[in-house]
Design an enzyme around this catalytic site. Structure first.
Site, PDB file in Angstrom:
ATOM      1  N   ARG A   1       0.801  -1.223   0.000  1.00 55.00           N
ATOM      2  CA  ARG A   1       0.000   0.000   0.000  1.00 55.00           C
ATOM      3  C   ARG A   1       0.833   1.272   0.000  1.00 55.00           C
ATOM      4  O   ARG A   1       0.371   2.330   0.407  1.00 55.00           O
ATOM      5  CB  ARG A   1      -0.996   0.010   1.163  1.00 55.00           C
TER       6      ARG A   1
ATOM      7  N   LYS B   1       2.870  11.763 -10.381  1.00 53.19           N
ATOM      8  CA  LYS B   1       1.967  10.982 -11.235  1.00 53.19           C
ATOM      9  C   LYS B   1       2.646   9.685 -11.631  1.00 53.19           C
ATOM     10  O   LYS B   1       3.769   9.695 -12.141  1.00 53.19           O
ATOM     11  CB  LYS B   1       1.597  11.767 -12.498  1.00 53.19           C
TER      12      LYS B   1
ATOM     13  N   GLU C   1       8.176  19.204 -23.933  1.00 48.82           N
ATOM     14  CA  GLU C   1       7.593  19.440 -22.614  1.00 48.82           C
ATOM     15  C   GLU C   1       8.042  20.780 -22.041  1.00 48.82           C
ATOM     16  O   GLU C   1       7.308  21.423 -21.287  1.00 48.82           O
ATOM     17  CB  GLU C   1       7.946  18.304 -21.658  1.00 48.82           C
TER      18      GLU C   1
ATOM     19  N   LYS D   1       6.555  23.806 -12.472  1.00 51.73           N
ATOM     20  CA  LYS D   1       5.714  22.654 -12.174  1.00 51.73           C
ATOM     21  C   LYS D   1       5.581  22.436 -10.672  1.00 51.73           C
ATOM     22  O   LYS D   1       4.501  22.090 -10.186  1.00 51.73           O
ATOM     23  CB  LYS D   1       6.261  21.394 -12.842  1.00 51.73           C
TER      24      LYS D   1
ATOM     25  N   GLU E   1      -4.606  17.188  -9.133  1.00 54.64           N
ATOM     26  CA  GLU E   1      -5.209  17.648 -10.388  1.00 54.64           C
ATOM     27  C   GLU E   1      -6.721  17.846 -10.281  1.00 54.64           C
ATOM     28  O   GLU E   1      -7.497  17.346 -11.086  1.00 54.64           O
ATOM     29  CB  GLU E   1      -4.879  16.668 -11.524  1.00 54.64           C
TER      30      GLU E   1
ATOM     31  N   ARG F   1      -3.691  22.112 -11.921  1.00 56.99           N
ATOM     32  CA  ARG F   1      -2.697  21.176 -12.449  1.00 56.99           C
ATOM     33  C   ARG F   1      -3.107  20.595 -13.802  1.00 56.99           C
ATOM     34  O   ARG F   1      -2.251  20.194 -14.591  1.00 56.99           O
ATOM     35  CB  ARG F   1      -2.440  20.042 -11.444  1.00 56.99           C
TER      36      ARG F   1
ATOM     37  N   ASN G   1      -1.585  19.710 -18.940  1.00 54.61           N
ATOM     38  CA  ASN G   1      -1.901  18.757 -19.997  1.00 54.61           C
ATOM     39  C   ASN G   1      -2.172  19.429 -21.342  1.00 54.61           C
ATOM     40  O   ASN G   1      -2.789  18.815 -22.226  1.00 54.61           O
ATOM     41  CB  ASN G   1      -3.126  17.920 -19.594  1.00 54.61           C
TER      42      ASN G   1
ATOM     43  N   HIS H   1      -2.050  17.337 -24.477  1.00 57.08           N
ATOM     44  CA  HIS H   1      -1.977  15.925 -24.114  1.00 57.08           C
ATOM     45  C   HIS H   1      -3.186  15.121 -24.578  1.00 57.08           C
ATOM     46  O   HIS H   1      -3.055  13.939 -24.883  1.00 57.08           O
ATOM     47  CB  HIS H   1      -1.795  15.774 -22.603  1.00 57.08           C
TER      48      HIS H   1
ATOM     49  N   HIS I   1      -2.133  12.089 -26.566  1.00 59.13           N
ATOM     50  CA  HIS I   1      -2.375  10.709 -26.121  1.00 59.13           C
ATOM     51  C   HIS I   1      -3.169   9.930 -27.164  1.00 59.13           C
ATOM     52  O   HIS I   1      -2.935   8.732 -27.372  1.00 59.13           O
ATOM     53  CB  HIS I   1      -3.118  10.711 -24.790  1.00 59.13           C
TER      54      HIS I   1
ATOM     55  N   HIS J   1       6.501  10.253 -26.790  1.00 54.77           N
ATOM     56  CA  HIS J   1       5.526  11.064 -26.059  1.00 54.77           C
ATOM     57  C   HIS J   1       5.709  12.556 -26.349  1.00 54.77           C
ATOM     58  O   HIS J   1       4.741  13.269 -26.640  1.00 54.77           O
ATOM     59  CB  HIS J   1       5.642  10.794 -24.557  1.00 54.77           C
TER      60      HIS J   1
END
Length: 370
Positions: free
Chosen positions: A126, A148, A190, A232, A242, A246, A250, A253, A257, A270
């Site tokens: 966990r 993330k 980025e 960031k 997010e 935040r 993206n 993105h 994606h 990417h």
């Protein structure tokens, strides 16, 4: 790369309430075990890397692990290997190591390695510690900072994951010396994204230093990484999971994606997909009368100067891409929720975006490549 003193290390702190961790940026950090070894709390460590990076840098990292019980787990290189199956194998490696709750996972590699290693660390008992040791520019400026983690599914990228912050980020720019040009340029996408979102002055700085960055000047690289990480870190501090601001990170993105997924994670890196996605987002913003063509033109020219792709790959259908965009995590109530802009440095979250406008933008982009 022009030389830079190994003692010139920049430290940026990511502060999340009472939780804090350092991001170290400079030369010679991988072998500076005295610096990062202090972040390990127990006697077990699992180094997750890949078959490209490990032969280059695992031995250097291992010197800092002397006296610990540690082992390594290696992925094949590439986005296609950021899978549930490999998370399971990483967890089995932790089990074979006998890792206890004070163990640490060390991610030695790019974004794929960092995302998967962090997700495995979040799952084991966990949640155990992990340290990010990014070896690509893209990972240094983006994926290693902010917590993330996740894996891909055949139906979409990063649909499964967890927020799990690292104990430290060790960004040794010496590792960029072995980074292929294509991957280096993908990392610059980025950087451009961060400036395009909320820092018009940084965007202008990138325009002024584009040639130096393309030539991999060390001082410019460190300054670039530091400015992007500071930006960031501030966003993450204000919105760790997010829920609002935040999401601005993206930009491009959702388009990107979809491009990656349609290409089965092999056609584009990417950062390349993000570059094309940003341009599509800018053109959609124009179509919606949110921004001006001059801003789109500046973005296009900067991406081209940095050697990044700006056109959609052949063979991708706009309708397929739109269907994939509907699966994006940012969407709400069955409608598209995209990050668009009102010009350089002024991104915003836009809910309920007209799908016809998105489809028209994609069709127009395809027409440019035919």
């Amino acid at each position: 790369m022009n030389r830079m003193n190994e003692t010139d290390v920049q430290t940026i702190e990511v502060a999340l309430g009472e939780r804090r961790y350092p991001v170290w940026i400079g030369r010679g950090l991988l072998g500076d075990g005295a610096r990062w070894r202090a972040r390990l709390r127990g006697r077990h460590a699992l180094v997750v890397s890949n078959t490209t990076v490990a032969p280059l840098y695992l031995e250097r990292l291992a010197r800092g692990l002397e006296g610990l019980q540690w082992s390594s787990f290696l992925l094949e290189d590439g986005e296609a290997h950021k899978s549930f199956a490999n998370v399971g194998r990483a967890l089995e490696a932790l089990a074979l190591l006998g890792a206890t709750r004070d163990a640490c996972v060390i991610a030695l590699g790019g974004g794929v390695v960092g995302d998967l290693a962090g997700f495995a660390a979040a799952c084991w008992m966990r949640g155990i510690d992990f340290i990010q040791v990014p070896t690509t520019l893209l990972a240094m400026v983006d994926s290693s900072v902010g917590g993330k983690t996740g894996v891909n599914l055949p139906s979409g990228k990063n649909l499964v994951g967890a927020f799990h912050q690292p104990r430290a980020v060790v960004a040794d720019i010496d590792t960029l010396a072995t980074l292929p040009d294509r991957e280096y340029r993908a990392g610059l996408a980025e950087v451009v994204k961060g400036a395009a979102i909320g820092d018009a002055d940084f965007f202008a700085w990138l325009e002024a230093h584009a040639d130096t960055l393309a030539a991999r000047g060390s001082a410019a690289i460190v300054e670039t990484i530091a400015r992007k990480v500071r930006y960031k870190a501030g966003v993450v501090a204000r919105d760790e999971t997010e829920q609002g601001e935040r999401a601005l990170l993206n930009l491009g993105h959702t388009f990107g994606h979809a491009l990656e997924t349609a290409g089965r994670y092999t056609a584009l890196l990417h950062g390349e997909a993000v570059a094309i996605g940003m341009l599509l987002a800018a053109r959609l913003s124009e179509r919606l009368d949110m921004s001006h063509a001059d801003d789109t033109g500046r973005l296009l020219r900067l991406l081209e100067r940095l050697g990044l792709p700006v056109a959609m790959p052949d063979g991708l259908e706009p309708e397929q891409l739109l269907a994939l965009m509907r699966l994006d995590k940012k969407n709400t109530a069955g409608t598209l929720r995209l990050i668009l802009w009102r010009g350089i440095g002024r991104a915003e979250i836009v809910a309920g975006v007209d799908e016809d406008a998105v489809l028209a933008t994609l069709k127009e982009a395809r027409a440019r490549t035919s």
